[in-house]
Design a protein around this motif. Sequence first.
Motif, mmCIF file in Angstrom:
data_model
loop_
_atom_site.group_PDB
_atom_site.id
_atom_site.type_symbol
_atom_site.label_atom_id
_atom_site.label_comp_id
_atom_site.label_asym_id
_atom_site.label_seq_id
_atom_site.Cartn_x
_atom_site.Cartn_y
_atom_site.Cartn_z
ATOM 1 N N GLY A 9 0.830 -1.197 0.000
ATOM 2 C CA GLY A 9 0.000 0.000 0.000
ATOM 3 C C GLY A 9 0.861 1.241 0.000
ATOM 4 O O GLY A 9 2.080 1.161 0.190
ATOM 5 N N LYS A 10 0.221 2.405 -0.189
ATOM 6 C CA LYS A 10 0.991 3.643 -0.314
ATOM 7 C C LYS A 10 0.748 4.651 0.802
ATOM 8 O O LYS A 10 1.372 5.710 0.822
ATOM 9 C CB LYS A 10 0.699 4.299 -1.668
ATOM 10 N N ASP A 11 -0.176 4.356 1.731
ATOM 11 C CA ASP A 11 -0.400 5.288 2.837
ATOM 12 C C ASP A 11 -1.057 4.576 4.017
ATOM 13 O O ASP A 11 -1.428 3.401 3.930
ATOM 14 C CB ASP A 11 -1.257 6.483 2.394
ATOM 15 N N ILE B 34 -4.513 0.707 14.053
ATOM 16 C CA ILE B 34 -4.405 -0.744 13.880
ATOM 17 C C ILE B 34 -4.247 -1.441 15.227
ATOM 18 O O ILE B 34 -4.888 -2.458 15.498
ATOM 19 C CB ILE B 34 -3.218 -1.089 12.949
ATOM 20 N N ILE B 35 -3.403 -0.892 16.096
ATOM 21 C CA ILE B 35 -3.180 -1.499 17.407
ATOM 22 C C ILE B 35 -4.439 -1.412 18.266
ATOM 23 O O ILE B 35 -4.751 -2.324 19.032
ATOM 24 C CB ILE B 35 -1.974 -0.836 18.108
ATOM 25 N N GLU B 36 -5.182 -0.324 18.126
ATOM 26 C CA GLU B 36 -6.443 -0.200 18.863
ATOM 27 C C GLU B 36 -7.435 -1.270 18.427
ATOM 28 O O GLU B 36 -8.183 -1.809 19.236
ATOM 29 C CB GLU B 36 -7.051 1.191 18.633
ATOM 30 N N ALA B 37 -7.433 -1.575 17.129
ATOM 31 C CA ALA B 37 -8.377 -2.559 16.590
ATOM 32 C C ALA B 37 -7.869 -3.992 16.692
ATOM 33 O O ALA B 37 -8.649 -4.932 16.831
ATOM 34 C CB ALA B 37 -8.689 -2.227 15.131
ATOM 35 N N HIS B 38 -6.549 -4.159 16.612
ATOM 36 C CA HIS B 38 -5.938 -5.498 16.638
ATOM 37 C C HIS B 38 -4.766 -5.447 17.620
ATOM 38 O O HIS B 38 -3.627 -5.265 17.207
ATOM 39 C CB HIS B 38 -5.430 -5.897 15.251
ATOM 40 N N GLY B 39 -5.024 -5.623 18.872
ATOM 41 C CA GLY B 39 -4.001 -5.447 19.897
ATOM 42 C C GLY B 39 -2.706 -6.204 19.674
ATOM 43 O O GLY B 39 -1.637 -5.764 20.077
ATOM 44 N N ALA B 40 -2.790 -7.355 19.005
ATOM 45 C CA ALA B 40 -1.607 -8.192 18.825
ATOM 46 C C ALA B 40 -0.853 -7.874 17.536
ATOM 47 O O ALA B 40 -0.022 -8.646 17.096
ATOM 48 C CB ALA B 40 -2.012 -9.663 18.829
ATOM 49 N N ALA B 41 -1.138 -6.742 16.922
ATOM 50 C CA ALA B 41 -0.519 -6.392 15.642
ATOM 51 C C ALA B 41 1.004 -6.285 15.760
ATOM 52 O O ALA B 41 1.517 -5.633 16.665
ATOM 53 C CB ALA B 41 -1.092 -5.071 15.141
ATOM 54 N N ASN B 42 1.703 -6.933 14.835
ATOM 55 C CA ASN B 42 3.166 -6.849 14.784
ATOM 56 C C ASN B 42 3.554 -5.813 13.736
ATOM 57 O O ASN B 42 3.577 -6.103 12.542
ATOM 58 C CB ASN B 42 3.772 -8.212 14.426
ATOM 59 N N ILE C 206 -4.424 0.306 7.060
ATOM 60 C CA ILE C 206 -5.502 -0.131 7.952
ATOM 61 C C ILE C 206 -6.403 -1.144 7.254
ATOM 62 O O ILE C 206 -6.749 -2.191 7.810
ATOM 63 C CB ILE C 206 -6.328 1.086 8.425
ATOM 64 N N GLU C 207 -6.783 -0.834 6.020
ATOM 65 C CA GLU C 207 -7.667 -1.725 5.265
ATOM 66 C C GLU C 207 -6.973 -3.047 4.930
ATOM 67 O O GLU C 207 -7.570 -4.121 5.036
ATOM 68 C CB GLU C 207 -8.123 -1.033 3.972
ATOM 69 N N LEU C 208 -5.715 -2.958 4.520
ATOM 70 C CA LEU C 208 -4.974 -4.166 4.157
ATOM 71 C C LEU C 208 -4.747 -5.063 5.368
ATOM 72 O O LEU C 208 -4.811 -6.294 5.263
ATOM 73 C CB LEU C 208 -3.633 -3.789 3.523
ATOM 74 N N PHE C 209 -4.494 -4.449 6.521
ATOM 75 C CA PHE C 209 -4.290 -5.246 7.730
ATOM 76 C C PHE C 209 -5.579 -5.973 8.095
ATOM 77 O O PHE C 209 -5.561 -7.159 8.438
ATOM 78 C CB PHE C 209 -3.843 -4.364 8.899
ATOM 79 N N ARG C 210 -6.690 -5.262 8.024
ATOM 80 C CA ARG C 210 -7.988 -5.861 8.348
ATOM 81 C C ARG C 210 -8.311 -7.019 7.405
ATOM 82 O O ARG C 210 -8.849 -8.043 7.817
ATOM 83 C CB ARG C 210 -9.081 -4.800 8.253
ATOM 84 N N GLU C 211 -7.937 -6.860 6.148
ATOM 85 C CA GLU C 211 -8.253 -7.875 5.144
ATOM 86 C C GLU C 211 -7.348 -9.102 5.224
ATOM 87 O O GLU C 211 -7.805 -10.238 5.081
ATOM 88 C CB GLU C 211 -8.138 -7.256 3.746
ATOM 89 N N HIS C 212 -6.058 -8.894 5.459
ATOM 90 C CA HIS C 212 -5.097 -9.995 5.373
ATOM 91 C C HIS C 212 -4.581 -10.524 6.714
ATOM 92 O O HIS C 212 -4.027 -11.621 6.761
ATOM 93 C CB HIS C 212 -3.895 -9.563 4.530
ATOM 94 N N GLU D 130 -0.033 7.393 12.945
ATOM 95 C CA GLU D 130 -1.486 7.416 13.112
ATOM 96 C C GLU D 130 -2.102 6.078 12.707
ATOM 97 O O GLU D 130 -3.002 5.562 13.370
ATOM 98 C CB GLU D 130 -2.090 8.545 12.274
ATOM 99 N N ALA D 131 -1.595 5.510 11.614
ATOM 100 C CA ALA D 131 -2.103 4.210 11.162
ATOM 101 C C ALA D 131 -1.794 3.129 12.198
ATOM 102 O O ALA D 131 -2.637 2.271 12.486
ATOM 103 C CB ALA D 131 -1.478 3.846 9.818
ATOM 104 N N SER D 132 -0.593 3.175 12.772
ATOM 105 C CA SER D 132 -0.213 2.197 13.800
ATOM 106 C C SER D 132 -1.162 2.281 14.988
ATOM 107 O O SER D 132 -1.599 1.258 15.530
ATOM 108 C CB SER D 132 1.224 2.452 14.276
ATOM 109 N N LYS D 133 -1.476 3.499 15.387
ATOM 110 C CA LYS D 133 -2.379 3.705 16.519
ATOM 111 C C LYS D 133 -3.732 3.056 16.264
ATOM 112 O O LYS D 133 -4.261 2.328 17.113
ATOM 113 C CB LYS D 133 -2.558 5.199 16.775
#
Length: 203
Positions: free
Chosen positions: A31-33, A67-75, A38-44, A62-65
């Motif tokens: 992705g480019k932004d 993603i981590i809020e939605a998926h706490g275990a995000a690497n 956020i969308e790609l993480f949710r999808e894959h 901001e994207a990390s924030k």
Amino acid sequence: MKVIIVDDDSLVISALETIVESAGHDVVATGKDGTEAIELFREHHPDVLMMDIRMKEMNGIEASKKIIEAHGAANILLVTTFKDEEYISEALSLGVKGYLLKDNYKGIVPAINAVASGNMVFDSEIVQSFNKQEIKSNIGFEELTNRELEILELVAEGMSNKEISETLFISEGTVRNYISTMLSKLHLSTRTQLVVMYYKHGK
């Protein structure tokens, strides 16, 4: 291992993709932004998300924030050209698992492997750039008990709460309580800050 790469420079994406795939990992999306991240993480639901910081639509912090809020275990592994203390501090407070400089090509694959395994990784130049005085004001290792120091060492080795509990023959809940107590004593807010402080001042 599934990896997503997000950067607003297509040449950087291509280079990182080559490095990651040459190590046998699968780049499932790019992705480019931050919005796309956020969308790609949710999808894959990747094992690791590699992401730049400065991007037009939404930056990597901001994207990390979100993603981590939605998926706490995000690497999340931030791979950037910037070692600005403000960015580093924000990344630490959010719980980002790694912060690597783009010119550290040899460190990319080891960093991905480490982050995917639950470890935290910071470029040596990044660690050296931390505001020493700011962290020093939080130093209080003498306030920690022997048991807390023992657990801190295992946390710094990248062990999960489950692994620590099995190593020390205590419950995961007890491990969590010890870590919470250490964070409070040292005036820190995240496990990552605890590890960085350990390696910079306590090891």
